[in-house]
Design a protein around this motif. Structure first.
Motif, PDB file in Angstrom:
ATOM      1  N   LEU A 147       0.842  -1.187   0.000  1.00 54.60           N
ATOM      2  CA  LEU A 147       0.000   0.000   0.000  1.00 54.60           C
ATOM      3  C   LEU A 147       0.879   1.238   0.000  1.00 54.60           C
ATOM      4  O   LEU A 147       2.085   1.162   0.223  1.00 54.60           O
ATOM      5  CB  LEU A 147      -0.925  -0.010   1.218  1.00 54.60           C
ATOM      6  N   TRP A 158      -6.952   7.007  -8.479  1.00 55.32           N
ATOM      7  CA  TRP A 158      -8.059   7.088  -7.525  1.00 55.32           C
ATOM      8  C   TRP A 158      -8.410   8.533  -7.181  1.00 55.32           C
ATOM      9  O   TRP A 158      -9.581   8.819  -6.876  1.00 55.32           O
ATOM     10  CB  TRP A 158      -7.688   6.333  -6.245  1.00 55.32           C
ATOM     11  N   SER A 207     -11.390  -0.216  -5.294  1.00 52.87           N
ATOM     12  CA  SER A 207     -11.037   1.107  -4.753  1.00 52.87           C
ATOM     13  C   SER A 207     -10.495   0.954  -3.367  1.00 52.87           C
ATOM     14  O   SER A 207     -10.841   0.022  -2.630  1.00 52.87           O
ATOM     15  CB  SER A 207     -12.268   2.011  -4.722  1.00 52.87           C
ATOM     16  N   PRO A 208      -9.627   1.886  -2.927  1.00 56.87           N
ATOM     17  CA  PRO A 208      -9.064   1.819  -1.585  1.00 56.87           C
ATOM     18  C   PRO A 208     -10.131   2.099  -0.569  1.00 56.87           C
ATOM     19  O   PRO A 208     -11.060   2.865  -0.795  1.00 56.87           O
ATOM     20  CB  PRO A 208      -7.986   2.903  -1.605  1.00 56.87           C
ATOM     21  N   GLU A 252      -7.131   8.060   3.562  1.00 55.13           N
ATOM     22  CA  GLU A 252      -7.629   7.443   2.336  1.00 55.13           C
ATOM     23  C   GLU A 252      -6.480   7.075   1.391  1.00 55.13           C
ATOM     24  O   GLU A 252      -6.462   5.991   0.795  1.00 55.13           O
ATOM     25  CB  GLU A 252      -8.606   8.383   1.638  1.00 55.13           C
ATOM     26  N   LEU A 253      -5.516   7.976   1.278  1.00 54.71           N
ATOM     27  CA  LEU A 253      -4.393   7.723   0.386  1.00 54.71           C
ATOM     28  C   LEU A 253      -3.548   6.543   0.866  1.00 54.71           C
ATOM     29  O   LEU A 253      -2.989   5.796   0.048  1.00 54.71           O
ATOM     30  CB  LEU A 253      -3.513   8.967   0.283  1.00 54.71           C
ATOM     31  N   ASN A 305      -5.146  -3.953  -9.100  1.00 59.04           N
ATOM     32  CA  ASN A 305      -5.702  -2.725  -8.531  1.00 59.04           C
ATOM     33  C   ASN A 305      -7.078  -2.465  -9.127  1.00 59.04           C
ATOM     34  O   ASN A 305      -7.318  -1.432  -9.759  1.00 59.04           O
ATOM     35  CB  ASN A 305      -4.774  -1.527  -8.817  1.00 59.04           C
ATOM     36  N   GLU A 338      -4.314   3.765   1.902  1.00 61.42           N
ATOM     37  CA  GLU A 338      -4.839   2.452   1.537  1.00 61.42           C
ATOM     38  C   GLU A 338      -4.750   2.172   0.038  1.00 61.42           C
ATOM     39  O   GLU A 338      -5.226   1.134  -0.424  1.00 61.42           O
ATOM     40  CB  GLU A 338      -6.290   2.343   1.992  1.00 61.42           C
ATOM     41  N   ILE A 339      -4.160   3.069  -0.725  1.00 62.30           N
ATOM     42  CA  ILE A 339      -4.062   2.851  -2.170  1.00 62.30           C
ATOM     43  C   ILE A 339      -3.065   1.731  -2.457  1.00 62.30           C
ATOM     44  O   ILE A 339      -1.923   1.766  -1.997  1.00 62.30           O
ATOM     45  CB  ILE A 339      -3.612   4.138  -2.889  1.00 62.30           C
ATOM     46  N   SER A 371      -0.677   5.509  -9.560  1.00 60.59           N
ATOM     47  CA  SER A 371      -1.650   4.854  -8.690  1.00 60.59           C
ATOM     48  C   SER A 371      -2.495   5.877  -7.935  1.00 60.59           C
ATOM     49  O   SER A 371      -3.716   5.713  -7.796  1.00 60.59           O
ATOM     50  CB  SER A 371      -0.932   3.927  -7.698  1.00 60.59           C
ATOM     51  N   ILE A 372      -1.850   6.932  -7.439  1.00 58.99           N
ATOM     52  CA  ILE A 372      -2.583   7.954  -6.691  1.00 58.99           C
ATOM     53  C   ILE A 372      -3.588   8.661  -7.591  1.00 58.99           C
ATOM     54  O   ILE A 372      -4.769   8.817  -7.243  1.00 58.99           O
ATOM     55  CB  ILE A 372      -1.602   8.965  -6.066  1.00 58.99           C
TER      56      ILE A 372
END
Length: 212
Positions: free
Chosen positions: A22, A69, A209-210, A38-39, A206, A41-42, A65-66
């Protein structure tokens, strides 16, 4: 709404085979608490069978990745632009036997090295001459010099390496630790410079969603 987040990649971290890294595993985040949560858990990368002992993740992979989402978020990158992940593997009985064998080999080799050195410099003759200078008599086995010298040799090695088994004598790193640290840095630098682009694999799992 745009939000600004500061991100700093960890230089090195460890992971297990099959583990999904993560964002919180590979980087330190600073910003609004709810957004940072929140970030964190990406998903960034999943360690797979094709990975060997190390995986290099660059900042572009992390940003992709960031933004997947959170498209509108603003990221300020601080520090290194690549992070190295060491893949831990369970130690087998074969590895333990090999470790014991190497330990015995090094122990015997170090002992032979010390004995050969003393033979080359004629340490026995030096002790005999010291005994004659101190007492005025000759002695082929000056034990009152040899015994303290042997203890001093062992104590000197302990002080030099700054360890008694796993216990550190003080906070200063030993010369061996400095060499190992420099060696690891060179390995990580080499991996970061030669690792092929793995960005295509970043998206292999992926799809969810996180968690918020």
């Amino acid at each position: 709404m745009n939000h600004r987040i500061y991100l700093q990649l960890f230089p090195v971290q460890k992971a297990e085979m099959g583990q999904t890294l993560l964002l919180s595993d590979v980087a330190r985040l600073e910003g609004k608490d709810t957004l940072v949560t929140e970030l964190a858990e990406i998903p960034i990368y999943t360690i797979g069978p094709g990975d060997k002992s190390h995986v290099v993740i660059d900042i572009l992979t992390v940003l992709q990745s960031i933004h997947h989402w959170f498209p509108d978020i603003e990221i300020d990158v601080v520090g290194p632009t690549q992070t190295v992940t060491e893949i831990e593997t369970p130690r087998s009985s074969k590895t333990s036997v090999l470790l014991v064998f190497v330990w015995i080999l090094l122990f015997v080799g170090a002992g032979l090295t010390i004995m050969n050195f003393h033979e080359d410099v004629s340490m026995l003759e030096v002790h005999q001459k010291l005994h004659f200078l101190i007492t005025g008599t000759e002695n082929k086995q000056p034990l009152f010099i040899q015994i303290p010298y042997s203890f001093g040799l062992g104590i000197g090695m302990i002080l030099f390496f700054n360890h008694i088994f796993k216990k550190r004598l003080n906070e200063e790193p030993s010369p061996l630790e400095l060499e190992m640290h420099q060696y690891n840095q060179e390995i990580n630098r080499y991996l970061a410079e030669t690792e092929s682009d793995r960005s295509s694999k970043t998206w292999n799992s992926n799809t969810s969603s996180p968690s918020s």
